[in-house]
Design a protein around this motif. Structure first.
Motif, short mmCIF file in Angstrom:
data_model
loop_
_atom_site.label_atom_id
_atom_site.label_comp_id
_atom_site.label_asym_id
_atom_site.label_seq_id
_atom_site.Cartn_x
_atom_site.Cartn_y
_atom_site.Cartn_z
N ALA A 1 0.88 -1.30 -0.13
CA ALA A 1 -0.01 -0.04 -0.20
C ALA A 1 1.02 1.25 0.14
CB ALA A 1 -1.06 0.01 1.29
N ASP B 1 -2.03 -5.60 5.63
CA ASP B 1 -1.22 -5.04 4.47
C ASP B 1 -0.56 -6.27 4.16
OD1 ASP B 1 -2.13 -2.56 3.84
OD2 ASP B 1 -0.90 -1.59 5.40
N VAL C 1 -5.75 -0.54 3.77
CA VAL C 1 -5.34 -2.12 3.74
C VAL C 1 -5.33 -2.79 2.23
CG1 VAL C 1 -5.51 -4.19 4.87
CG2 VAL C 1 -5.76 -1.95 6.07
#
Length: 573
Positions: A33, A89, A557
């Motif tokens: 991310a 993540d 996320v």
């Protein structure tokens, strides 16, 4: 045993990578991310409305007909399952964790039987308890012909599954699913399956109360077990309105945060329009995301000069590999040295440029994606560097009996995509030309292209292909492509090389017995490296997904399981 029909979804994924693979649809796993958790120093809070802008409608909104990853995580807001993906993540998000169940399941000694116990306090949107019988019924109805389209594994794995036709005709259930009490469910399998906890994430494992089941109409108002309930479903998923399920309890659900009060999913939109609306972020679009629309090279170039926009780009990696496939039944690809020569001649730099550049594609020399959960084991059996080794390729061609080079045909799709389309095919053609290999391009329209590469009698000798897995493991990646028992003569065949190696088949069986998923991953990686020595394919690249989100969206996320923003974690201002 008849050939498995495992991973029918991957064929569908091959038809629509941006929708399925990019949404789940799943390269550095530590960089999943680009903007972390969103706005710095601001804790996510409940409230507001989240808008989802998508190209493809969330059709067939019935747990029997969906995949967990379908619709970019939208189904998991309504349908809880025995297990689910870890909502974190990157690599941490590729782990499987309990959902309705108290744990990942208890296997017997040889992993042919799995037992699950439900958590306390589970209820539907109307407050009635969720029972093990509801989960059994939900699975059984997924076998009905009128509710086809979901994951095929249960038909293959469950004892009696291959002949079962669902409960609607005669009211009969599956004897291989036992519910000794309201909180216990037991599955009896035809063979060892150590990855059953992954399978239990599929939406077919969502509970369905028999009294509320109205067959094909159930998709209009499926009974929710998750944090949201369906209020409106217009035009078969073109617009979905979800509101809070007041009977959902966060105490029983550690994964879904459910911050927004309301979620509106609008689909059937043009990709350029979606990206423009997210870029502008005016009105309701400031609190909007997309789960199926990528940014292209030109859009990324424009965004790169605007830091405020660049900070709103989420980067995702899904387990997908784009590769050159060989059919060794067709000359000259029956000669390993010819296949090796092509592997050396490939210029991955030019292929990646054709695929949109290094921001959207990462070079691959292994068939398994570069993620720990798959068992990724680095290898490069035919090291060609970034731009290919034409001299080594010519040397191998000479040894193969082609000192003056040869002429071959490369089959590809005529669809203008960056994975299997004309641009990638031309890049391969130019690279092989430097090695003395003349490549004639055969472009087929998408349906004919897919029919050719998945039909044994029509499989070309040399073609562009791609593969994605339903969960982050080497099993659904390697078995359909290299298990000789999964060769399908009259149907969709994914073993393009028609490899039927006893040692490979045996190792697949041995790995499937393992319930230690980390140990299994190591074995899948070792098997990938071993198969790779045969040059049955040439890995080209793994796609990267870049997607904008609105300026008022927080708590980003993106896991290596899905490759897209997880809307169960998103908060809005």
């Amino acid at each position: 045993m008849r050939p498995s029909v495992t991973l029918r979804r991957a064929a569908a994924a091959a038809l629509g990578l941006a929708v399925v693979a990019g949404a789940a649809a799943c390269a550095g796993p530590e960089d999943s991310a680009s903007s972390g958790k969103g706005e710095a120093g601001a804790a996510p809070q409940q409230g507001g409305t989240l808008t989802v802008l998508n190209s493809s409608p969330q059709s067939d909104f019935d747990p029997a007909r969906l995949y967990t990853s379908g619709g970019g995580n939208v189904p998991s807001l309504i349908f809880r399952t025995l297990t689910t993906r870890n909502r974190e993540d990157g690599a941490e998000g590729a782990k499987v964790v309990p959902d309705l169940a108290t744990d990942l399941g208890k296997p017997n000694a040889d992993a042919t039987e799995w037992t699950y116990t439900l958590k306390d306090g589970l209820t539907y949107e109307d407050g009635t308890p969720i029972t093990s019988a509801d989960i059994k019924y939900g699975i059984e109805r997924s076998f009905a012909a009128e509710l086809s389209g979901g994951a095929p594994y249960l038909r293959d794995w469950l004892v009696g599954g291959e002949d079962y036709e669902g409960p609607y005709k005669d009211g009969k259930g599956l004897d291989s699913i036992l519910t000794p009490d309201a909180k216990t469910i037991v599955f009896k399998l035809r063979k060892p399956e150590g990855e059953f906890p992954y399978l239990a994430t599929q939406t077919q494992f969502a509970p369905v109360p028999k009294a509320k089941d109205d067959g094909t109409k159930y998709e209009n108002h499926p009974v929710s077990s998750g944090p949201y309930r369906v209020v409106t479903n217009k035009n078969d998923g073109e617009e979905l309105v979800l509101e809070r399920n007041t009977h959902w309890s966060a105490k029983t659900d550690e994964e879904r945060k459910a911050y927004p009060d309301k979620i509106v999913v609008k689909s059937g939109l043009d990709s350029a329009v979606i990206n423009q609306r997210l870029s502008t972020s005016s009105g309701a679009d400031a609190a909007a995301v997309t789960t199926d629309t990528n940014l292209g090279p030109a859009e990324l170039a424009q965004i790169g000069s605007d830091k405020s926009l660049a900070d709103r780009v989420g980067t995702g990696h899904f387990g997908y590999t784009n590769y050159l496939a060989f059919n060794p039944k067709v000359k000259p690809f029956d000669n390993p040295k010819v296949r090796q020569a092509i592997a050396y001649a490939v210029n991955r730099k030019s292929v990646i440029n054709a695929a949109g550049g290094s921001a959207l594609a990462e070079p691959a020399t292994t068939f398994l994606p570069e993620q720990k959960s798959f068992g990724y084991t680095p290898y490069d059996h035919f090291p060609a560097g970034e731009t290919g080794d034409a001299a080594k390729a010519k040397e191998l061609l000479k040894e193969a009996g082609y000192p003056d080079g040869l002429t071959i045909t490369l089959t590809h799709s005529t669809e203008e995509n960056r994975e299997t389309g004309p641009a990638t095919a031309t890049a391969v053609q130019e690279a092989l030309k430097a090695a003395g290999i003349t490549v004639k391009l055969q472009g087929l329209e998408p349906n004919a292209y897919n029919e050719a590469r998945w039909t044994v009698a029509k499989t070309p000798g040399f073609f562009i292909s791609r593969w994605g897995a339903d969960w982050p493991s080497g099993g659904p990646f390697l078995a359909p492509i290299f298990d000789g028992r999964q060769i399908v003569e009259n149907g969709s065949n994914y073993n393009h090389a028609q490899l039927d190696d006893a040692a490979v088949n045996t190792e697949i069986d041995e790995i499937n017995k393992l319930t230690d998923l980390d140990e299994a991953a190591k074995r899948w990686g070792a098997l990938d490296a071993k198969i790779g020595e045969q040059a049955l394919d040439v890995p080209l690249f793994h796609p990267v997904y870049k997607r904008l989100y609105g300026k008022d969206v927080k708590n980003i996320v993106i896991s290596d399981w899905t490759g897209v923003l997880d809307i169960s974690q998103v908060a809005v201002k």
